[in-house]
Every structure is written in C-alpha cells, then in structure tokens.
Design a protein around this motif. Structure first.
Motif, PDB file in Angstrom:
ATOM      1  N   ALA A 257      19.817  17.237  17.775  1.00 36.26           N
ATOM      2  CA  ALA A 257      19.181  16.861  16.510  1.00 36.26           C
ATOM      3  C   ALA A 257      18.811  15.381  16.513  1.00 36.26           C
ATOM      4  N   GLU A 258      19.669  14.546  17.078  1.00 36.19           N
ATOM      5  CA  GLU A 258      19.361  13.120  17.175  1.00 36.19           C
ATOM      6  C   GLU A 258      18.149  12.890  18.070  1.00 36.19           C
ATOM      7  N   ARG A 259      18.066  13.626  19.160  1.00 34.88           N
ATOM      8  CA  ARG A 259      16.929  13.490  20.076  1.00 34.88           C
ATOM      9  C   ARG A 259      15.642  13.914  19.385  1.00 34.88           C
ATOM     10  N   VAL A 260      15.685  15.029  18.675  1.00 41.72           N
ATOM     11  CA  VAL A 260      14.504  15.522  17.960  1.00 41.72           C
ATOM     12  C   VAL A 260      14.100  14.534  16.868  1.00 41.72           C
ATOM     13  N   ALA A 261      15.078  13.972  16.169  1.00 44.65           N
ATOM     14  CA  ALA A 261      14.781  12.995  15.123  1.00 44.65           C
ATOM     15  C   ALA A 261      14.119  11.754  15.706  1.00 44.65           C
ATOM     16  N   GLU A 262      14.579  11.335  16.867  1.00 40.73           N
ATOM     17  CA  GLU A 262      13.975  10.166  17.517  1.00 40.73           C
ATOM     18  C   GLU A 262      12.531  10.463  17.918  1.00 40.73           C
ATOM     19  N   LEU A 263      12.279  11.660  18.440  1.00 45.04           N
ATOM     20  CA  LEU A 263      10.902  12.047  18.783  1.00 45.04           C
ATOM     21  C   LEU A 263      10.024  12.096  17.542  1.00 45.04           C
ATOM     22  N   ALA A 264      10.548  12.629  16.456  1.00 46.08           N
ATOM     23  CA  ALA A 264       9.785  12.704  15.210  1.00 46.08           C
ATOM     24  C   ALA A 264       9.485  11.303  14.689  1.00 46.08           C
ATOM     25  N   LYS A 265      10.441  10.412  14.827  1.00 42.78           N
ATOM     26  CA  LYS A 265      10.238   9.029  14.391  1.00 42.78           C
ATOM     27  C   LYS A 265       9.112   8.376  15.196  1.00 42.78           C
TER      28      LYS A 265
END
Length: 87
Positions: free
Chosen positions: A43-51
């Motif tokens: 989830a942290e990785r996906v959030a970073e990509l979304a950011k």
C-alpha cells in the motif's frame, strides 16, 4: 511416591496440550502479522506511485493552462518544415 509422580504426570499432560494450542495460535497470529505487514508495504508503494503520478499530472496541467503546451514541439516542426523547403 509413585502415586504422587503419576498425579504430577497427569497434571503435566493438559499443560503440554495447552502449550501446543498456544503455539499454534501464536503461529497463526505471526502469519497474519506478516501478511498484514506485506499488504502495508504494498500500500505504501502504491501510494508513492500515486503521489508521483499526481505530481506529474499537476505539472502537465500547469503547462497546459499556461498555454505553452506543445508550443516547443510546434516551433520545432515549423523549423523542420522550413529546412525541408530550402532543400
């Protein structure tokens, strides 16, 4: 004496079973913890990509709203066309 020894052994058996049950519960909880930690990292990785995507989109919007979107490409095409006309 033997009777006391047998009594002690009889008392130890339920404790051994309880320990085994507790160990299984502990193993299950550890597995759940690892799975949750893995999901949290994902989830942290996906959030970073979304950011990053949001930042890129914002930059594109700023360029588009300023009216310079594609201007450099258009100028390069005009120059290329002029060069081809000369040849």
């Amino acid at each position: 004496m033997e009777r006391n020894a047998l009594l002690i052994e009889e008392l130890k058996n339920p404790l051994k079973k309880d320990r085994a049950i507790q160990q299984r519960k502990l193993d299950k909880l550890n597995a759940k913890l690892q799975a949750t930690e893995t999901r949290a990292r994902e989830a942290e990785r996906v959030a970073e990509l979304a950011k990053t995507d949001a930042r890129d989109t914002l930059n594109h919007m700023i360029i588009y709203e300023s009216g310079t979107d594609g201007l450099q490409v258009a100028i390069a095409e005009i120059k290329e066309c002029k060069n081809q006309m000369r040849v």
